[in-house]
Design an enzyme around this catalytic site. Structure first.
Site: not given
Ligand code: PXP
Length: 239
Positions: A6, A8-9, A17, A42, A44, A48-49, A69, A100, A150, A190-191, A212-213
């Site tokens: 993922n 997104d980040h 920036r 994702h 959203r 936001r990303h 997503e 999420t 999922e 997730h996580g 992702g993260h």
């Protein structure tokens, strides 16, 4: 065990920036070159990303599988049908959440779900639903026409002791077996991170994990390619 990354980040960092770097599409290409079996983003409601232009560029860049997503809204359905990712994953979405927060409330949306899913099936876009590892939720996903479930691993990822983690993993293992017995493909996410993902390497009913993260955070220190390869090695694969 396949790894879907993922990105997104990467967009979160770019948006800090509000310029061009780092580029999510470039990240997707690099993650694929490093062994990722799919790219997840994702879109959203508040953008936001990932933004609409990112999604269009990701569609052009991704050669494995693009997983969009999305919340179950008419706006997202229109965007997805236009973009044609290989699959969409229905997720719950609250404006105020940082990420999420749990599985999609499938019982609550069940009456509208089959009709919502049908245009995706007609367009040959696979549909995944992000749900808790719960038999009733899995049955509803199957009946509504989903191809994939999922399983939410957020609770597993928050457990602190080995015993607690093992209990949660057992729930996920049983849910995955049940989903497979209904003919669904099973992924999980997730996580998950470099401390807790290795346990998934041996869960044979789960085809893929979506992370992702942790990977983007690790990439800040060792580079995205190395972070993806490290995770693939943890999952028992070869990058
Ligand atoms: N799967 C789903 C459905 C998600 O919403 C997310 C977060 O966007 C992930 C997996 C990845 O979670 P994490 O960023 O904690 O790895």
């Amino acid at each position: 065990m396949r790894l879907a990354v993922n990105i997104d980040h990467i967009a979160t960092l770019r948006n800090a920036r509000n310029e061009f770097d780092p580029d999510p599409a470039e990240a997707a290409i690099l993650a694929e070159k490093s062994g990722a079996a799919g790219i997840v983003c994702h879109l959203r409601e508040d953008r936001r990303h990932i933004r609409d232009l990112d999604l269009a560029r990701l569609r052009m860049a991704v050669t494995t599988r693009l997983d969009l997503e999305m919340a179950m809204t008419a706006e997202m359905q229109g965007i997805a049908l236009k973009t044609k990712p290989e699959l969409v994953t229905l997720v719950p979405e609250k404006r105020e959440e940082l990420t999420t927060e749990g599985g999609f409330d499938i019982a609550r949306h069940y009456n509208a779900l089959a009709e919502y899913i049908k245009p995706f099936r007609d367009a040959s876009i696979e549909v995944s639903i992000f749900i808790e590892p719960d038999e009733r939720a899995i049955e509803l996903a199957k009946n509504a026409g989903a191809d994939i479930v999922e399983l939410h691993t957020g609770i597993y990822s928050l457990r602190e002791t080995d015993e607690e983690r093992e209990l949660e993993l057992d729930k996920i293992r049983h849910a995955a077996r049940f989903a497979r017995s209904l003919g669904l493909a099973v992924v999980a996410g997730h996580g998950l991170n470099y401390r807790n993902a290795a346990a998934f390497a041996s869960l044979s009913d789960i085809e893929e994990v979506s992370i992702g993260h942790a990977i983007i955070a690790r990439a800040a220190f060792i580079g995205l390619g190395a972070a993806v390869q490290e995770m693939i090695a943890l999952l028992g694969g070869k990058a």
